[in-house]
Enzyme design. Structure first.
Site, mmCIF file in Angstrom:
data_model
loop_
_atom_site.group_PDB
_atom_site.id
_atom_site.type_symbol
_atom_site.label_atom_id
_atom_site.label_comp_id
_atom_site.label_asym_id
_atom_site.label_seq_id
_atom_site.Cartn_x
_atom_site.Cartn_y
_atom_site.Cartn_z
ATOM 1 N N ARG A 11 -8.226 -14.678 -3.266
ATOM 2 C CA ARG A 11 -8.879 -13.774 -2.880
ATOM 3 C C ARG A 11 -9.127 -13.106 -4.543
ATOM 4 O O ARG A 11 -8.496 -13.354 -5.627
ATOM 5 C CB ARG A 11 -8.576 -12.601 -2.440
ATOM 6 C CG ARG A 11 -8.119 -12.848 -0.759
ATOM 7 C CD ARG A 11 -7.554 -11.632 -0.583
ATOM 8 N NE ARG A 11 -7.937 -10.607 0.013
ATOM 9 C CZ ARG A 11 -7.028 -9.339 -0.578
ATOM 10 N NH1 ARG A 11 -5.962 -9.490 -0.068
ATOM 11 N NH2 ARG A 11 -7.914 -8.066 -0.390
ATOM 12 N N SER A 13 -8.989 -10.498 -5.738
ATOM 13 C CA SER A 13 -8.352 -9.231 -6.229
ATOM 14 C C SER A 13 -7.668 -9.304 -7.477
ATOM 15 O O SER A 13 -7.278 -10.533 -7.754
ATOM 16 C CB SER A 13 -8.125 -8.080 -4.862
ATOM 17 O OG SER A 13 -6.370 -8.710 -4.713
ATOM 18 N N LYS A 81 2.221 -10.846 4.871
ATOM 19 C CA LYS A 81 2.296 -9.974 5.483
ATOM 20 C C LYS A 81 0.848 -9.695 6.011
ATOM 21 O O LYS A 81 1.073 -9.476 7.180
ATOM 22 C CB LYS A 81 2.944 -8.260 4.913
ATOM 23 C CG LYS A 81 1.914 -8.244 3.844
ATOM 24 C CD LYS A 81 2.183 -6.459 3.445
ATOM 25 C CE LYS A 81 1.278 -6.056 1.852
ATOM 26 N NZ LYS A 81 -0.376 -5.719 2.398
ATOM 27 N N ASP A 82 -0.154 -9.943 5.503
ATOM 28 C CA ASP A 82 -1.565 -10.402 5.888
ATOM 29 C C ASP A 82 -1.760 -11.431 6.801
ATOM 30 O O ASP A 82 -3.082 -11.759 7.355
ATOM 31 C CB ASP A 82 -2.850 -10.836 4.821
ATOM 32 C CG ASP A 82 -2.728 -9.699 4.044
ATOM 33 O OD1 ASP A 82 -2.373 -8.702 3.715
ATOM 34 O OD2 ASP A 82 -2.979 -9.757 2.824
ATOM 35 N N THR A 125 -1.601 6.294 1.511
ATOM 36 C CA THR A 125 -2.284 5.256 2.584
ATOM 37 C C THR A 125 -3.074 5.250 3.348
ATOM 38 O O THR A 125 -3.383 5.860 4.347
ATOM 39 C CB THR A 125 -0.375 5.845 3.017
ATOM 40 O OG1 THR A 125 -0.481 4.489 2.915
ATOM 41 C CG2 THR A 125 -0.437 6.648 3.699
ATOM 42 N N SER A 127 -1.853 2.700 5.489
ATOM 43 C CA SER A 127 -0.760 2.071 6.610
ATOM 44 C C SER A 127 -0.164 2.944 7.895
ATOM 45 O O SER A 127 0.027 4.250 6.987
ATOM 46 C CB SER A 127 0.446 1.671 5.730
ATOM 47 O OG SER A 127 1.488 1.323 6.481
ATOM 48 N N ARG A 129 1.747 1.920 9.584
ATOM 49 C CA ARG A 129 3.604 2.482 9.177
ATOM 50 C C ARG A 129 4.308 2.623 8.540
ATOM 51 O O ARG A 129 4.851 3.432 8.767
ATOM 52 C CB ARG A 129 3.614 0.971 8.803
ATOM 53 C CG ARG A 129 5.308 0.336 8.524
ATOM 54 C CD ARG A 129 5.377 -0.850 7.789
ATOM 55 N NE ARG A 129 4.717 -0.313 6.408
ATOM 56 C CZ ARG A 129 4.901 -0.352 5.352
ATOM 57 N NH1 ARG A 129 6.248 0.001 5.340
ATOM 58 N NH2 ARG A 129 4.425 -0.645 4.611
ATOM 59 N N ARG A 130 3.311 3.274 6.841
ATOM 60 C CA ARG A 130 3.883 4.038 6.161
ATOM 61 C C ARG A 130 3.897 5.781 6.624
ATOM 62 O O ARG A 130 4.945 6.458 6.477
ATOM 63 C CB ARG A 130 2.963 4.042 5.196
ATOM 64 C CG ARG A 130 3.859 2.348 4.374
ATOM 65 C CD ARG A 130 2.348 2.077 3.000
ATOM 66 N NE ARG A 130 3.578 1.151 2.766
ATOM 67 C CZ ARG A 130 2.307 0.807 2.042
ATOM 68 N NH1 ARG A 130 0.718 0.608 1.381
ATOM 69 N NH2 ARG A 130 2.832 -0.638 1.212
ATOM 70 N N ARG A 151 -8.339 2.971 0.698
ATOM 71 C CA ARG A 151 -8.436 1.990 0.527
ATOM 72 C C ARG A 151 -8.196 1.372 -0.317
ATOM 73 O O ARG A 151 -8.656 2.538 -1.329
ATOM 74 C CB ARG A 151 -9.482 1.539 1.869
ATOM 75 C CG ARG A 151 -9.326 1.072 3.284
ATOM 76 C CD ARG A 151 -9.621 -0.263 3.747
ATOM 77 N NE ARG A 151 -9.488 -1.949 3.347
ATOM 78 C CZ ARG A 151 -9.859 -2.375 3.736
ATOM 79 N NH1 ARG A 151 -10.929 -2.177 4.442
ATOM 80 N NH2 ARG A 151 -9.656 -3.871 2.359
ATOM 81 N N GLY A 152 -8.811 0.264 -1.181
ATOM 82 C CA GLY A 152 -9.430 -0.173 -2.325
ATOM 83 C C GLY A 152 -7.841 -1.289 -3.204
ATOM 84 O O GLY A 152 -6.948 -1.526 -2.742
ATOM 85 N N ASN A 153 -8.355 -1.391 -4.226
ATOM 86 C CA ASN A 153 -7.055 -2.418 -5.490
ATOM 87 C C ASN A 153 -6.234 -1.219 -5.796
ATOM 88 O O ASN A 153 -6.543 0.167 -6.112
ATOM 89 C CB ASN A 153 -7.889 -3.121 -6.430
ATOM 90 C CG ASN A 153 -8.922 -2.644 -7.042
ATOM 91 O OD1 ASN A 153 -8.325 -1.126 -7.598
ATOM 92 N ND2 ASN A 153 -9.078 -3.092 -7.537
ATOM 93 N N THR A 156 -7.341 1.791 -8.466
ATOM 94 C CA THR A 156 -8.229 2.184 -7.404
ATOM 95 C C THR A 156 -6.998 3.928 -6.389
ATOM 96 O O THR A 156 -7.583 4.713 -6.955
ATOM 97 C CB THR A 156 -9.084 1.990 -6.252
ATOM 98 O OG1 THR A 156 -9.937 1.423 -6.999
ATOM 99 C CG2 THR A 156 -9.716 2.767 -6.420
ATOM 100 N N ARG A 157 -6.002 3.255 -6.456
ATOM 101 C CA ARG A 157 -5.578 4.177 -5.357
ATOM 102 C C ARG A 157 -4.586 4.843 -6.319
ATOM 103 O O ARG A 157 -4.738 6.270 -6.519
ATOM 104 C CB ARG A 157 -4.839 3.359 -4.635
ATOM 105 C CG ARG A 157 -4.800 1.996 -3.463
ATOM 106 C CD ARG A 157 -4.526 1.670 -2.826
ATOM 107 N NE ARG A 157 -4.978 0.169 -1.792
ATOM 108 C CZ ARG A 157 -4.290 0.346 -0.440
ATOM 109 N NH1 ARG A 157 -3.149 0.719 -0.280
ATOM 110 N NH2 ARG A 157 -4.578 -0.933 0.033
ATOM 111 N N CYS A 249 -0.672 -6.998 11.754
ATOM 112 C CA CYS A 249 -0.329 -6.244 10.996
ATOM 113 C C CYS A 249 -0.603 -4.583 10.288
ATOM 114 O O CYS A 249 -0.398 -4.172 9.451
ATOM 115 C CB CYS A 249 -0.385 -7.635 9.530
ATOM 116 S SG CYS A 249 -2.748 -7.409 9.487
#
Length: 324
Positions: A11, A13, A81-82, A125, A127, A129-130, A151-153, A156-157, A249
């Site tokens: 990818r 990123s 995890k993806d 987040t 997620s 899960r989080r 979302r984002g890299n 960005t976060r 996931c």
């Protein structure tokens, strides 16, 4: 005659390029062959929807797998995890290198930590899960928090906290470690590595997956030299749990397998799992311990055993869909 360069699909990123670059270096040293990175854009990279809305499972790996099957690249690197829990019949999971730190990390303003967040703190987040585990922690410690889907890299976060739009964000520690330059990225912000007793990571978090076409036996064998058997056993158990729960996931499922030692001797593997509602009002959190898996089947059995216990405690209803 110089052998042609091996083409590594990745990818685009910053994180993907960093971890693929590290694998490329290892493969160069291992094989003596040049390795070139081939950047591929996945649907998960271009869609602005949240992962739960676009399906989550496989959205970051499908384009890479298509490139493998089309012969456009020789092997690919994924964040494990993806990866869907069902292995593609024409591809080989040739190596799972030694795992990075599997924990999550809270990046917060003004030196804050999870237990010192102000009332109504806004935590970013994407997620479920989080979200589930953060809200459960807040409920049990008398805190009030708001989780904000983002979302984002990584840049960005973290930028949301720098700009004051959020009080904190939660990211995978492994990603921060792999890109390096954490001090430059976070600046004056604080990093609070969350104990796995507070937030269990995603199944396979911190591990990489190296795939190639199964028919290329020589390449499969060469890449297999990068495999770490303990990491493979642990993540196989975690992903077996995820598969047995019939969850993807993007589901609110956490799992972590670790090795237990008596002195210098590893004696057992412990697998912990959690499923919860995203508001944290209900969690099913269990663990099981067994002999260190000596085969792929042993690791799968450990995951299925814990999943069965969690389903008996009502885990299926907490994921918003029926899991058999």
């Amino acid at each position: 005659m110089t052998e042609r360069a091996l083409r590594l699909g990745t990818r685009r990123s910053k994180l993907a390029m960093a971890q693929s670059g590290q694998v490329a270096d290892a493969v160069r040293q291992l094989t003596g062959r040049p390795v070139e990175l081939v950047e591929i854009t996945t649907y998960g990279d271009t869609s602005r929807e949240h992962l739960a809305q676009i399906g989550g499972t496989g959205v970051f790996v499908a384009a890479l797998r298509d490139a493998l099957l089309a012969g456009e690249v020789d092997f690919a690197v994924h964040s494990l995890k993806d990866l869907p829990t069902t292995q593609h019949p024409e591809l080989a999971l040739a190596a799972i290198p030694k795992r990075e730190d599997p924990r999550d990390v809270l990046i917060a303003r003004e030196g804050l930590t999870l237990d010192r967040l102000p009332k109504g703190a806004r935590i970013g987040t994407g997620s479920p899960r989080r979200m589930a585990q953060l809200h459960a922690y807040a409920r049990s410690h008398g805190l009030t928090i708001e989780t904000v889907p983002i979302r984002g890299n990584i840049d960005t976060r973290v930028g949301y906290v720098h700009k004051g739009e959020l009080d904190a964000v939660v990211l995978a520690a492994a990603g921060l470690n792999r890109i390096g330059g954490t001090a430059e990225l976070t600046g004056s912000l604080s990093l609070d590595h969350l104990s796995v007793d507070t937030v269990l990571p995603a199944p396979g978090q911190g591990a990489l997956a190296i795939e190639c076409v199964a028919s290329d036996a020589a390449l499969v064998a060469a890449l297999a030299e990068l495999d770490d058997p303990h990491t493979r056993a642990a993540v196989t158990a975690e992903r077996s749990l995820l598969a047995a729960l019939e969850a993807g996931c993007s589901a609110p499922v956490g799992a972590l397998a670790d090795l237990l030692a008596d002195g210098q001797v590893v004696t057992e593997m412990r697998l912990r799992g959690v499923v919860g509602t995203t508001d944290g009002s209900t969690l099913v959190q269990l663990s099981t311990t067994g002999p260190v898996p000596t085969s792929h089947g042993d690791a799968i059995a450990l995951g299925r055993e814990l999943a069965s216990e969690m389903l008996a405690k009502g885990a299926a209803g907490l994921m918003g869909e029926r899991a058999l």
